[in-house]
Write an enzyme that holds these catalytic residues in place. Structure first.
Site, PDB file in Angstrom:
ATOM      1  N   ARG A   1       0.830  -1.205   0.000  1.00 44.50           N
ATOM      2  CA  ARG A   1       0.000   0.000   0.000  1.00 44.50           C
ATOM      3  C   ARG A   1       0.859   1.248   0.000  1.00 44.50           C
ATOM      4  O   ARG A   1       0.503   2.249  -0.633  1.00 44.50           O
ATOM      5  CB  ARG A   1      -0.941   0.002   1.212  1.00 44.50           C
ATOM      6  CG  ARG A   1      -2.160  -0.881   1.065  1.00 44.50           C
ATOM      7  CD  ARG A   1      -3.086  -0.767   2.259  1.00 44.50           C
ATOM      8  NE  ARG A   1      -3.698   0.541   2.362  1.00 44.50           N
ATOM      9  CZ  ARG A   1      -4.353   0.981   3.434  1.00 44.50           C
ATOM     10  NH1 ARG A   1      -4.445   0.207   4.513  1.00 44.50           N
ATOM     11  NH2 ARG A   1      -4.886   2.187   3.445  1.00 44.50           N
TER      12      ARG A   1
ATOM     13  N   CYS B   1      -0.967   6.418   8.621  1.00 42.18           N
ATOM     14  CA  CYS B   1      -1.319   5.155   7.973  1.00 42.18           C
ATOM     15  C   CYS B   1      -2.428   5.460   6.979  1.00 42.18           C
ATOM     16  O   CYS B   1      -2.402   6.484   6.313  1.00 42.18           O
ATOM     17  CB  CYS B   1      -1.733   4.115   9.008  1.00 42.18           C
ATOM     18  SG  CYS B   1      -3.079   4.655  10.090  1.00 42.18           S
TER      19      CYS B   1
END
Length: 275
Positions: A176, A231
């Site tokens: 990611r 995040c």
């Protein structure tokens, strides 16, 4: 007790302290627990004796939006109210736990930690608990809890992250970080200059936090200026902050908006590829 409490507690030690702490179940699942259950369902099916449940979405976050991110900081009054409804008075030692290596429990830990409250995460989570689980839901006696402002410097805006001299760590998976996930992320990439530090890398093969020395080496770039973690939405980033605290590092901050905010703003640059 508060002076030596946290940031982690082992299950055997917790079993000796149950009457001295308040347990909070922070289980939460992005897309269900594999069988469609949510965090509350998991809690009702079995939890540590005496534990209450707090919701990442409504108790530990403010309303989601592209401008603020998926899990922005909760309003100070709302956070105090959520704790008060669960009978958690100021100064009460809290142990947060989940079933995912501390990845969601760390969010509650960080919010209480920055307020100077005694709080710990159960190392190993519910799977490490040696005793029986309970399905009895306690009825807490609500308490009035003073509203405390979020301390300056512990939470950074997108503009502050862009100009910060601190090391910037991305707690998402390496994939990611490099390429994004179209099912979750608003667009591919990461904050330019950020370092990839997937939260799961803070744990050893048994699911416990790695030793302080290993964590200090992992986050070596946090010295000497400190670090900011982000995040996807500001939840698992707290796991990196917990690991850095275990390592004895200082000058730590959370970027609550994280990639769900940064990536949704097309005017902000995005870097692609691995670290």
């Amino acid at each position: 007790m508060a002076a030596e409490f946290g940031p982690l507690v082992r299950a055997d030690r917790l079993a000796e302290q149950l009457d001295e702490v308040r347990l909070v179940d922070v289980r939460w699942y992005l897309n269900g627990a594999g069988d469609g259950r949510g965090g509350l369902d998991a809690y009702l099916a079995g939890h540590l004796p005496g534990a209450v449940w707090l919701d990442i979405d409504s108790d530990l976050s403010g309303p989601a939006s592209p401008a603020a991110g998926r899990h922005p900081l909760p309003n100070e009054a709302a956070f105090a109210g959520a704790l008060g409804r669960m009978g958690i008075a100021e100064g009460t030692p809290v142990v947060a736990y989940d079933d995912s290596g501390g990845s969601t429990a760390a969010r509650l830990w960080w919010l209480l930690h920055v307020l100077g409250e005694p709080v710990a995460v159960l190392d190993g989570g519910i799977d490490a608990w040696p005793g029986e689980l309970s399905t009895e839901v306690p009825v807490p006696v609500p308490v009035q809890r003073p509203v405390r402002e979020w301390p300056a410097g512990r939470f950074l805006s997108a503009d502050q992250v862009a100009t910060s001299e601190r090391a910037v760590y991305d707690a998402r998976t390496a994939v990611r970080f490099a390429y994004g996930d179209e099912a979750i992320d608003p667009r591919p990439g990461h904050v330019p200059g950020a370092l990839s530090a997937p939260w799961a890398g803070n744990l050893d093969e048994s699911g416990l936090f790695r030793p302080a020395e290993a964590l200090r080496a992992r986050f070596a770039a946090a010295e000497p200026n400190g670090a900011v973690a982000y995040c996807g939405s500001g939840v698992t980033a707290c796991h990196d902050l917990l690991a850095m605290t275990v390592a004895g590092l200082d000058g730590l901050a959370l970027y609550p908006g994280s990639w769900s905010q940064w990536g949704a703003d097309e005017t902000r640059p995005a870097a692609l590829g691995p670290a």
